[in-house]
Write an enzyme that holds these catalytic residues in place. Sequence first.
Site, PDB file in Angstrom:
ATOM      1  CB  CYS A 131       0.488   6.309  11.795  1.00 60.86           C
ATOM      2  SG  CYS A 131       1.821   7.167  11.056  1.00 60.86           S
ATOM      3  CB  CYS A 135       2.923   7.427   3.629  1.00 56.83           C
ATOM      4  SG  CYS A 135       3.508   6.258   4.840  1.00 56.83           S
ATOM      5  CB  CYS A 186       7.065  -5.272   8.718  1.00 56.39           C
ATOM      6  SG  CYS A 186       8.431  -4.364   9.470  1.00 56.39           S
ATOM      7  CB  CYS A 208       2.756  -1.529  13.799  1.00 56.95           C
ATOM      8  SG  CYS A 208       2.838  -1.516  12.006  1.00 56.95           S
ATOM      9  CD  GLU A 234      -2.796  -1.206   2.437  1.00 55.42           C
ATOM     10  OE1 GLU A 234      -3.929  -1.677   2.319  1.00 55.42           O
ATOM     11  OE2 GLU A 234      -2.330  -0.859   3.526  1.00 55.42           O
TER      12      GLU A 234
HETATM   13  S1  SF4 Z   1       5.955   0.067  12.811  1.00 54.74           S
HETATM   14 FE1  SF4 Z   1       5.073  -1.662  11.686  1.00 54.74          FE
HETATM   15  S2  SF4 Z   1       5.869  -1.482   9.566  1.00 54.74           S
HETATM   16 FE2  SF4 Z   1       7.115  -0.148  10.908  1.00 54.74          FE
HETATM   17  S3  SF4 Z   1       8.859  -1.464  11.525  1.00 54.74           S
HETATM   18 FE3  SF4 Z   1       7.310  -1.708  13.143  1.00 54.74          FE
HETATM   19  S4  SF4 Z   1       6.108  -3.505  12.489  1.00 54.74           S
HETATM   20 FE4  SF4 Z   1       7.289  -2.835  10.707  1.00 54.74          FE
END
Ligand code: SF4
Length: 399
Positions: free
Chosen positions: A374, A136, A143, A150, A123
């Site tokens: 976010c 962004c 990840c 997150c 995205e």
């Molecule tokens: S905030 Fe989310 S996308 Fe960013 S490093 Fe941490 S887990 Fe990964």
Amino acid sequence: MSADTPLMPIAGNIDPVPTGRAPAPDVDGKRNLVGLNKDELRAALLEAGMAEKQAKLRGKQIWHWIYNRGATSFEEMTDIAKAQKPWLMERFTIRRPEVVEAQVSTDGTRKWLLRTHDGHDFEMVFIPDADRGTLCVSSQVGCTLNCRFCHTGTMRLVRNLEPYEIVGQVMLARDALGEWPSRPEGRMLTNIVMMGMGEPLYNFDNVKQALTIVMDGDGLGLSKRRITLSTSGVVPMMEKCGDEIGVNLAVSLHAVTKEVRDEIVPLNKKYGIEELLQACADYPGANNARRITFEYVMLKDKNDSDEDARELVRLLKKFDLPAKVNLIPFNPWEGAEYECSTPERIKAFSDIVFEAGISAPVRTPRGRDIDAACGQLKTAAEKKSRAQRDREAAENQAG
Ligand code: SF4
């Protein structure tokens, strides 16, 4: 992540991290020119059999068409001989990631669901403001870092995005905003933050290559001062980032004690707060005019006390950091184990930091209604429940 997941070597002196796999080769066998740097573009023409002098000239022309004019086909390139176009078309493509879905929030924030040529979704988000517009950009599909607040962190890492998939996000945004040819003034897309899905410093080489193209004055022409790379704190790569890319730095700090940061940003177990702040103090190019941004998500009864605010000030002063703090009200998502701090608490926290002479604005949440805010990024495909996916698979088989 299973035990047999291959490890991806990371440039620099850090441990490899688990990765999914490399991208599958292009189905049509053509070489995509997007994402190649100028030398690679010329080399690709030479390798395909173009004479050296011509490759030099054509390389320059094609670069200009791709990155300044936003061309998506060789047909548009009016200064390239008609007779040569079929030769180029047979061997090369000019491809951006595919747009699967585009959504617009009630506040004007836009989110795109994109797909790589080998079928992985990711995205990007565009946040318009009165005097600027920020894109962004994602650096990985999924990840590895599993930050607890997150949503993206609950996805497994599928793979690194290739340079074309990173620079392609900027090009797609320009397509949607009608901002070709590139021009220095009056554009909506003025800033880029590498703050979408993934940890950009775990995909350093591809991010560097893509941003070098984005910053090239003959192409997309965005100044490095308008680009910010956000890291969760991959300490050994930070200096290299400043030296070799030279963009602004943002750090996902989110907590000021080892106990809490270990919990919400698990990378802290490897690179602790003091080590991280020292790397910020050493970041090449950071000064009062180019301050480092510290992102701080406000989690109720977790990291939002007056004491936390005072400790934040103490740490930033101890390392003499040219800092600004972004306070981010937590964006809840289904299954999240945290709540957002109350507005009063956030205000009190912000006041303490401001009174110490450090800017600490509270970020207005944007695009919440389309899950673009976010930490909310997670692709639609991944959001489907296991049962839903099983049902769809069964239906496909039956059909
Ligand atoms: S905030 Fe989310 S996308 Fe960013 S490093 Fe941490 S887990 Fe990964």
